[in-house]
Design an enzyme around this catalytic site. Structure first.
Site: not given
Length: 1092
Positions: A66, A109, A262, A364, A751, A774, A778
């Site tokens: 800041r 202060p 859950a 909805y 997670h 090595g 993908p």
């Protein structure tokens, strides 16, 4: 998620309240909060020091550096603070890539001091312990503290000392400040541990001759430790990262999440965006976000979120309606898309969760059509076929375009369809129904064991679990290379019958000789046996109250599967590790505090125990062993060929994504050899390399797949092992979370460990490093299957893998409950009921939800109307029923029912016995005249008899007129209960024909004898017939049937039960002893011949 940032004000409040140090910490609790609502006059009254001291003001919104950004006002008076705030408060500001509004400021202060009095201190958590960083030059220009600062590692379970702090950290500190700083740092570290901080930074920490001043502070706490620290933390607010607003909908879902077993998460990224997601699973939710961003949708992605862990239909409905409400507030010129995606569930009933989503879509449907929303669905798992059918059906009935896909479609293919990058197939191939897998087309009932227990590509030699190697005394014990074999035996902690049955079905379909579960441990019951199925046969598994008993009686067990809750998982795991026979522990619970997990890891390393989890579904070794719910239900086990080993081993963080890997690998290779989900926490019990190196040393594994994740640096160890030649087998690797670098503000994924704290922890950086090392990497998750197939085909071409011929597994009967869930069977019910249904999310009385019962304020009378008469009765009818209950509640202790209750209570009997003894006296002579009166008067009136004819006939037949006559009351001393009811009935009932008839009969009977009045039983009986016949809710036949079956006597029984209970409580309160009837109240009449 665990580590959450707190505001500077909250952090300082914790420090000032709970730090234990002899150092003089100055300006304790001297801070004031400023927002747009702040009244400065009132603020000055609450904090008088604001008017007398020079001040510092700064935003308190998780903004780093800041000072460098010019966001700190220094050495001002209160007016100066107000002037400084004017151009900043509620103004939009750029901080890095994040654009946000400054709305929360902190005034403190001003502390005059010299540059050499500024220091830097930071404590942060790592897997091996907590690091204390200290630099003798603090402040805004501290620079790269990682490079400059002195470091002291305090290992897990180790204690910090002032001597070690002075020796390791304070070498460049002036001697006169060493003692006070060392004492403060020790106190700070103890505070950090006690309050479950995961990060605590003070910069600068100022030390003057007056004492210590904490100027700027940043901190994170482990939110999962709330159940331990609630008393000290209080209600902590976790502010959103700067640049992202805190929306009430996020707070609503967070509250749902906190109340649920859950997992429910929602983060709004761009409420005006056109791409919305509703994804099942922590790992899958990240993969979908990655794919949307890869395909250019980052600026239109509206939200991140996930639901997992088998949420109920109501929870899914609440989650879905929140998202649908958000996405139908502003129209988008291109319309909107909703991606309802997910991996293949392990244990969540997809149809049940989809029912909640379908309810929300129906609610909805109008705004969804107005906003031109198209929905794309892809899901797999238990009962997913029914879930997809229901979802497709709602699209047809509502007219909303809904495209539905199952496991035959690659998980993220629907993203390309939704964004217009790939065509939408007209009719995707239909996957086989759950039931199809359970009908063995070969006709054989068993398969030779040897054909499916060895890997497809290895010799058929028997492979046993390799025990942990013995280490030299004092050194940690080496961990086993082979965790599971076809002879592995386990103990399950927790009454998880569904998971255990799933394990036994897997064992059976793998042609194991014996079940893999030897016993269960459940501390909340005594030792007993639990029934399970082994194929067609019923078997009993022992359940023990104590772990020690289970271990003694089952010395062949070496695996524990721990289903304990997040509160008990730590203690039960530490207890388990006291038994040397245990080599592997799977911890399923999510939300275990990180400090506890690190203690588990340390103990496990010392004892040579492999930990899988926490926050995991477990792992699977096809043909050998599966942990709990891993791999899902039997249809998925068979579809993914998990009943026999293949040649590919994988390790992933996510449980749901591990099941997706099962699917991908089974479709592109000869199948899975072994798969482990290490769990989504920041510090999993075992890491990627633990398993990758095991696979490297396992002959049956020919190639390795790793699904990494944003956060942490474990993937770099794989890079190092490949470069050093320790790993020589082909490794296909992809790290999910590539979208994180595209977001302007930090997003905490599903997670706990999925958060990058530095550039090297991003998924993009790790994918590049793996590629450079090595590994086969993908371009996106979409291409993962293609890369796996390419590497596998190459190994087959080289002869490294020799695919074997498929052999069908034995059939396993389907459980009755699951077959009924799938609609495969029907069975006549033992009971029928039409008044109440408790099966759904809400209790229903005769079709009316309990919330509606209370909202409608129908009272006790209305509730009785629903349960007794299956009708919503008019208001006056409900009031009449309540009045009847009031007037019949009691009639003193002398009547037979109350007398019996009192005698029974005084004999020391319980409430139920005493009440029953009173109720048993109710009949024609006492209280049971309601039905009889109603029947007699109705029959006479309906047959056209005049009142005088009715009276004469009853006299001629020698029968009493029920409901006529009273022992005490008479025409001259009327029963006020009857008078009250009569006034109400005459005023409110539409017609009182039968009552008028009964009153005419009363005139005749009282002319003969004044006490032959229409009593309260008779009045209620005839008035109730008038009510049933004239309120408009019943046909004449229905009204007569209710009288015939005894409904009216129920009014007396229900009302008088209140009085009987009152008499019972009264006798107990008065402590009355055993009742004995006095002799002088008994007339002893003996036979005459005996008395002579």
């Amino acid at each position: 998620m665990s580590a959450k940032a707190i505001s500077e004000q909250t952090g300082k409040e914790f420090l000032y309240k709970y730090i234990c140090t002899s150092a003089a910490v100055q300006n304790r609790f001297r801070y004031a909060n400023v927002t747009t609502e702040t009244d400065f006059d009132r603020l000055a009254q609450e904090h008088p020091w604001l008017l007398t001291e020079r001040l510092v003001v700064k935003p308190d919104q998780l903004i780093k550096r800041r000072g460098k950004l010019g966001l700190v006002g220094v050495n001002l008076d209160l007016n100066g603070v107000r002037e400084w705030l004017k151009p900043r408060l509620m103004k939009e500001t750029m901080v890095g890539k994040a654009k946000g509004i400054l709305k929360n400021f902190l005034i403190e202060p001003f502390v005059p001091h010299k540059q050499e009095e500024e220091f830097y201190v930071c404590i942060y958590a790592t897997r091996e312990g907590d690091y204390v960083l200290f630099h003798h030059e603090g402040g805004v220009d501290v620079g790269d503290v990682d490079a400059k600062a002195k470091k002291l590692l305090i290992g897990v379970d180790e204690k910090i000392s002032e001597d070690s702090v002075k020796k390791e950290l304070l070498t460049h500190v002036p001697n006169d400040k060493k003692a006070v700083l060392a004492n403060f740092i020790v106190g700070l570290f103890n505070l950090y541990e006690d309050l479950f901080f995961t990060y605590l930074e003070i910069n600068p920490l100022v030390v003057t001759k007056d004492g210590i001043y904490v100027l700027d502070m940043a901190a994170k706490i482990d939110a999962t430790a709330d159940y331990i620290c609630k008393a000290k933390w209080g209600d902590v607010e976790f502010p959103p990262p700067f640049g992202r607003e805190a929306y009430p909908e996020e707070a609503y879902i967070a509250d749902l999440d906190a109340k649920s077993g859950a997992s429910l998460k929602l983060t709004l990224l761009n409420p005006r965006g056109r791409i919305w997601t509703m994804v099942a699973g922590g790992g899958a939710s990240v993969v979908y976000s990655d794919t949307i961003c890869d395909l250019g949708g980052v600026n239109e992605l509206a939200n991140y979120g996930e639901y997992s862990g088998a949420p109920s239909e109501q929870q899914t409905y609440d989650y879905a309606k929140t998202i649908l409400s958000l996405m139908t507030r502003e129209k988008h010129p291109d319309g909107k898309v909703l991606i309802i995606g997910g991996s293949i569930a392990n244990f969540t009933n997809v149809a049940a969760t989809f029912k909640g989503i379908v309810r929300a879509i129906r609610d909805y449907q109008v705004p969804l059509k107005e906003h031109e929303v198209t929905i794309f669905v892809r899901r797999g798992g238990p009962n997913y076929q029914e879930g997809l059918r229901v979802m497709g059906e709602v699209g047809k009935t509502t007219g909303i375009p809904i495209h539905v896909f199952g496991t035959e479609t690659h998980m993220t293919a629907i993203v390309g369809m939704a964004l217009g990058h790939r065509p939408i197939p007209n009719q995707p191939p239909v996957a086989a129904h759950t039931a199809n897998f359970l009908l063995n087309s070969s006709g054989s009932t068993s398969t030779p064991v040897s054909s499916r227990t060895a890997s497809f590509s290895e010799n058929r030699a028997r492979v046993e679990a390799s025990p942990a190697k013995k280490a030299k005394s004092g050194a940690p014990i080496a961990k086993a290379t082979t965790l599971f074999s076809k002879h592995t035996k386990s103990i399950v902690w927790g009454m998880q019958t569904r998971a255990v049955q799933g394990m036994l079905d897997f064992d059976y379909v793998c042609s194991r000789d014996e079940p893999s579960v030897a016993a269960m441990v459940y501390p909340f019951t005594g030792d007993h046996k639990q029934k399970f199925y082994w194929g067609h046969k019923e078997i009993l598994l022992p359940v023990y109250k104590n772990m020690s008993d289970a271990m003694k009686k089952h010395p062949d067990v070496d695996v524990l599967i721990n289903f304990a809750s997040l509160r008990s998982a730590f203690d039960s795991t530490m207890e388990t590790m006291q038994y040397p026979q245990i080599h592997t522990i799977a911890i399923i619970a999510e939300g275990i505090p990180e400090a506890h997990t690190r203690k588990i890891i340390k103990a496990a390393d010392e004892k040579g125990v492999t930990i899988i989890g926490p926050a995991t579904v477990g792992g699977i070794k096809p043909g050998c062993f599966k942990i709990g719910n891993t791999g899902g239900m039997l249809d998925n086990i068979l579809a993914s060929k998990l009943y026999r080993p293949g040649s590919v081993a994988y390790v992933s963080r996510s449980g749901g994504m591990s099941n997706e890997l099962n699917n991908i690998i089974s479709r592109t290779t000869d199948g899975v050899f072994e798969g482990v989900a290490i769990g989504g926490d920041r510090y999993p019990g075992s890491v990627f390399t633990d398993h990758v190196l095991r696979y490297q040393d396992t002959p049956g594994v020919k190639m390795i797949v790793v699904l990494g994740e944003i956060g942490g640096t474990e993937e770099y160890k794989i890079c190092q092992a490949i470069k050093q030649g320790r790993i020589t087998k082909p490794v296909v690797c992809w790290c999910i979370g590539t979208c994180a670098t595209m977001f302007s503000s930090e997003v905490q994924f599903g997670h706990a460990g999925a958060c990058a704290n530095q550039a090297s922890e991003t998924a993009v950086a790790k994918n590049q490093a793996l590629k450079d090392a090595g590994a086969y990497v993908p371009k996106s998750f979409d291409e993962l299957g293609e890369i796996i197939k390419s590497v596998y085909d190459d190994l087959v071409a080289k002869g490294v893998i020799q695919p074997a011929e498929e052999v069908p597994p034995p059939t396993v009967p389907m459980d009755y409950s699951w077959a009924r869930e799938l609609g495969l069977i029907r069975k006549p019910a033992s009971f029928m009921t039409s008044i109440c249904d408790e099966r759904g999310q809400e209790l229903i009385y005769a079709g009316m939800p309990i919330t509606e019962v209370f909202k409608s304020e129908i009272g006790l009378g209305g509730t009785l109307g629903l349960l007794w008469f299956q009708r919503r009765l008019p208001r006056y009818a409900c009031q009449f029923i309540e009045m009847c209950l009031m007037v019949t509640a009691d009639h003193g202790p002398a009547v037979s029912g109350a007398h019996n209750t009192i005698v029974c209570a005084r004999a020391g009997k319980d409430l139920i016995s005493s009440l029953t003894s009173g109720l048993l006296t109710i009949g024609d002579r006492f209280g049971g005249a309601l039905d009889a009166a109603a029947k007699q008067f109705s029959k006479a009136f309906d047959s056209g008899m005049l009142p005088m004819e009715f009276v004469n006939k009853m006299k001629k037949d020698g029968k009493l007129i029920m409901g006529i006559g009273h022992r005490v009351k008479s025409i001259n001393n009327p029963d006020m209960r009857v008078q009250i009811l009569k006034d109400f009935v005459k005023q409110h009932f539409p017609s009182t024909q039968l009552l008028d008839y009964a009153l005419d009969v009363e005139k005749i009977t009282t002319s003969k004898k004044p006490n032959l009045i229409l009593n309260v039983d008779g009045f209620i009986g005839v008035a109730f017939v008038d009510l049933l016949r004239t309120c408009g809710g019943f046909t004449r036949d229905e009204a007569d049937e209710f009288v015939e079956i005894g409904a009216l006597n129920g009014i007396f029984v229900l009302g008088r039960s209140m009085g009987f209970i009152g008499h019972y409580l009264d006798q107990k309160r008065l402590k009355q002893g055993l009742y004995r009837h006095p002799w002088d109240d008994i007339s002893y009449v003996l036979p005459e011949h005996m008395s002579m």
